[in-house]
Design an enzyme around this catalytic site. Sequence first.
Site, short mmCIF file in Angstrom:
data_model
loop_
_atom_site.label_atom_id
_atom_site.label_comp_id
_atom_site.label_asym_id
_atom_site.label_seq_id
_atom_site.Cartn_x
_atom_site.Cartn_y
_atom_site.Cartn_z
N LYS A 60 -9.68 -14.18 -3.90
CA LYS A 60 -10.28 -14.31 -5.23
C LYS A 60 -11.17 -15.55 -5.32
CE LYS A 60 -8.69 -11.04 -5.26
NZ LYS A 60 -7.73 -10.20 -4.50
N ALA A 194 -11.68 1.49 4.04
CA ALA A 194 -12.30 1.30 2.72
C ALA A 194 -11.22 1.17 1.64
CB ALA A 194 -13.24 2.46 2.40
N VAL A 284 -6.99 -1.83 7.82
CA VAL A 284 -6.47 -0.45 7.78
C VAL A 284 -5.03 -0.40 7.26
CG1 VAL A 284 -8.00 0.43 9.57
CG2 VAL A 284 -5.83 -0.61 10.25
N HIS A 458 -14.19 -8.71 -32.19
CA HIS A 458 -15.55 -8.25 -31.92
C HIS A 458 -16.48 -9.44 -31.78
CE1 HIS A 458 -19.15 -5.78 -32.13
NE2 HIS A 458 -19.65 -6.67 -33.01
P1 FAD Z 1 4.56 -12.00 1.81
O1 FAD Z 1 3.67 -12.63 0.82
O2 FAD Z 1 3.96 -11.41 3.03
O3 FAD Z 1 5.63 -13.12 2.21
C1 FAD Z 1 6.58 -12.92 3.18
C2 FAD Z 1 6.89 -14.25 3.83
O4 FAD Z 1 8.03 -14.10 4.67
C3 FAD Z 1 5.76 -14.76 4.74
O5 FAD Z 1 5.37 -16.05 4.34
C4 FAD Z 1 6.38 -14.75 6.13
O6 FAD Z 1 5.94 -15.83 6.94
C5 FAD Z 1 7.87 -14.89 5.83
N1 FAD Z 1 8.74 -14.37 6.89
C6 FAD Z 1 8.63 -13.20 7.56
N2 FAD Z 1 9.65 -13.07 8.45
C7 FAD Z 1 10.40 -14.19 8.33
C8 FAD Z 1 11.59 -14.64 8.98
N3 FAD Z 1 12.21 -13.93 9.91
N4 FAD Z 1 12.10 -15.84 8.62
C9 FAD Z 1 11.50 -16.59 7.65
N5 FAD Z 1 10.37 -16.21 7.01
C10 FAD Z 1 9.83 -15.02 7.34
N6 FAD Z 1 -1.74 -8.43 -4.20
C11 FAD Z 1 -2.01 -8.53 -5.51
O7 FAD Z 1 -1.13 -8.27 -6.34
N7 FAD Z 1 -3.24 -8.94 -5.96
C12 FAD Z 1 -4.24 -9.24 -5.11
O8 FAD Z 1 -5.33 -9.61 -5.55
C13 FAD Z 1 -3.99 -9.13 -3.71
N8 FAD Z 1 -4.96 -9.45 -2.84
C14 FAD Z 1 -4.69 -9.38 -1.50
C15 FAD Z 1 -5.72 -9.69 -0.63
C16 FAD Z 1 -5.50 -9.64 0.72
C17 FAD Z 1 -6.62 -9.99 1.67
C18 FAD Z 1 -4.20 -9.29 1.21
C19 FAD Z 1 -3.92 -9.25 2.68
C20 FAD Z 1 -3.17 -8.97 0.34
C21 FAD Z 1 -3.41 -9.01 -1.03
N9 FAD Z 1 -2.42 -8.67 -1.96
C22 FAD Z 1 -2.70 -8.74 -3.29
C23 FAD Z 1 -1.07 -8.25 -1.54
C24 FAD Z 1 -0.08 -9.40 -1.64
O9 FAD Z 1 -0.53 -10.48 -0.85
C25 FAD Z 1 1.30 -8.95 -1.19
O10 FAD Z 1 1.68 -7.77 -1.90
C26 FAD Z 1 2.35 -10.02 -1.44
O11 FAD Z 1 2.02 -11.18 -0.71
C27 FAD Z 1 3.73 -9.51 -1.03
O12 FAD Z 1 4.66 -10.52 -1.21
P2 FAD Z 1 5.97 -10.58 -0.31
O13 FAD Z 1 6.75 -11.74 -0.82
O14 FAD Z 1 6.62 -9.27 -0.27
O15 FAD Z 1 5.46 -10.86 1.18
P1 AMP Z 2 -5.18 -0.09 2.13
O1 AMP Z 2 -3.95 0.68 2.50
O2 AMP Z 2 -5.54 -0.06 0.68
O3 AMP Z 2 -5.17 -1.47 2.71
O4 AMP Z 2 -6.39 0.67 2.83
C1 AMP Z 2 -6.51 0.89 4.20
C2 AMP Z 2 -7.62 1.92 4.41
O5 AMP Z 2 -7.86 2.04 5.80
C3 AMP Z 2 -7.25 3.32 3.88
O6 AMP Z 2 -8.31 3.82 3.10
C4 AMP Z 2 -7.07 4.13 5.16
O7 AMP Z 2 -7.44 5.49 5.01
C5 AMP Z 2 -8.03 3.42 6.12
N1 AMP Z 2 -7.69 3.62 7.53
C6 AMP Z 2 -6.46 3.62 8.10
N2 AMP Z 2 -6.55 3.84 9.45
C7 AMP Z 2 -7.87 3.97 9.73
C8 AMP Z 2 -8.64 4.19 10.92
N3 AMP Z 2 -8.05 4.34 12.11
N4 AMP Z 2 -9.98 4.27 10.84
C9 AMP Z 2 -10.61 4.11 9.62
N5 AMP Z 2 -9.94 3.91 8.48
C10 AMP Z 2 -8.60 3.83 8.51
#
Ligand code: FAD
Ligand code: AMP
Length: 479
Positions: A60, A194, A284, A458
């Site tokens: 963001k 995508a 993906v 508004h």
């Molecule tokens: P995580 O945030 O993945 O945290 C898990 C933690 O556990 C990690 O820090 C990891 O190091 C730790 N861990 C793993 N195994 C062990 C172990 N054995 N011992 C100790 N620690 C361990 N979600 C939104 O709601 N809004 C968004 O705008 C958004 N944008 C995103 C953009 C990107 C590019 C990505 C990749 C994700 C985005 N998400 C967004 C998704 C969001 O980041 C995840 O849904 C969220 O972080 C999940 O939280 P979690 O606590 O389940 O896992």
């Molecule tokens: P998300 O689950 O929102 O992170 O989106 C992942 C996207 O990647 C989905 O639209 C999937 O259909 C696409 N995807 C998964 N595997 C492949 C692949 N092998 N080639 C192209 N697109 C993929």
Amino acid sequence: MTQQQPFDVLGAGSGGYIASIRAGQLGLKVACVEANPYADPKGEPRPGGTCLNVGCIPSKALLSSSEEFENIQKHVLAHGIRVAGATMDVPAMIARKDAIVTKMAQGIEFLFRKNKVTYLKGRATILGRADDGFKVAITRSGPTQELTARNLVIATGSLPRELPGIEVDNVDVCDNAGALDLRSVPRRMAIIGAGVIGLELGSVWRRLGAQVTVVEALPQLLPMCDTDVAREMLKLLTAQGMDFRFGARVTGLERASDGSLGLAYVDAQGIAHAVACDKLVVAVGRVPTTSDLGLETLGVKTTSRGFVDVDAQCRTSVDGVYAIGDVVRGPMLAHKAEDEGVMVMERIAGQAGHVNYDAIPSIIYTSPEVAWVGRTEQELKDAGIAYRTGRFPFTANGRALGNGDTSGFVKVLADEKTDAVLGAHIISTYASEMIGEATMAIEFKASAEDIGRISHAHPTLYEAMREASLAIGTGALNL
Ligand code: FAD
Ligand code: AMP
């Protein structure tokens, strides 16, 4: 409150850190363990998980920077503002993003101290169960620490899914972490996938000047969205210059001697193509982090796709072991992980915590943004639920006209008989903020008429939510 043994939380991401804070607020004694591969500049594991370190927050930050840049380049002229020679200092943009992440990570450590959460840095492995509780080893450099816990909350999150034959080095071939940390704008960027992450990262680098090609296996954009929304977004993103290749099966990646990459894919007709690019982003999807955790030592059941199997209250197959966030079923969203963390700790404390899985909003932070909550029109049709639709375009909204961006619409779906709001779908700037009203409507079982009768300030963008709701009943006033 009587002293209890620690409730271990494995992972300090959105789910784990919020669960730990809530536990602290409830007077529970809690330890939060974080292995974190995202170290701070001193090499210390940083809390915050994917969301803070390589997900929601940094993406963001870059979306905001790149949007400012694009506004200056393309949109402020319409307001009469002439800016010549604007350039983007990419390292400065990345440094700003890093400073935000660092500040928030420090904030979590402060909240841990404030709520008496014991924060342990190291990799957690479940060793088994003894009479006095679950045994967990915490490994870092130095001697392994052992903890005993009465309950375990698994919040180990997810990692990017890898594609066979395409090795991520986070230099030329990036996952989300690499794509959020580039030091210059690539001339050509290819993105596999995508989905939400692919579209957001693609938007950042396209706005800064990269030519972005998105290669997607499915035949359409955003299949989880309402069809009207997916169709409109395809039009808008294509008009912005994103090149989509649908029905594409990626077959490999070649590196030319000049360092450029060739992403090979076969289209739906079986014809082979290649996309030349300077950076490739693999987006993906994500896989749950359950391996090497020792779940099998307790007999915690996982699903065929590797998620920890849980019920609606995040209880696993083993009494006293809970799992939340990306590591369990449901949308991989930070707020869903947080909500589950709060629910689990409140239930452990004997309260009635709950998560309403029908009212979890989803957002795509492209421009315009996409936000939705509840059911799509297709889902209602498939479920045989009779519904009515109200729609209002931002071309008829005064604030949108004033802002200079009238793209998108609000679509509200309500039960035909009861008028209860069943879903809301928005394409617009600030859709991320406006979806809150519809989420509350669904949570409180409000009707479309309720939204129509509530006073809406508004001129505002969210008047479109009222107008779309009125369109279901007595009719929109401004259309
Ligand atoms: P995580 O945030 O993945 O945290 C898990 C933690 O556990 C990690 O820090 C990891 O190091 C730790 N861990 C793993 N195994 C062990 C172990 N054995 N011992 C100790 N620690 C361990 N979600 C939104 O709601 N809004 C968004 O705008 C958004 N944008 C995103 C953009 C990107 C590019 C990505 C990749 C994700 C985005 N998400 C967004 C998704 C969001 O980041 C995840 O849904 C969220 O972080 C999940 O939280 P979690 O606590 O389940 O896992
Ligand atoms: P998300 O689950 O929102 O992170 O989106 C992942 C996207 O990647 C989905 O639209 C999937 O259909 C696409 N995807 C998964 N595997 C492949 C692949 N092998 N080639 C192209 N697109 C993929």
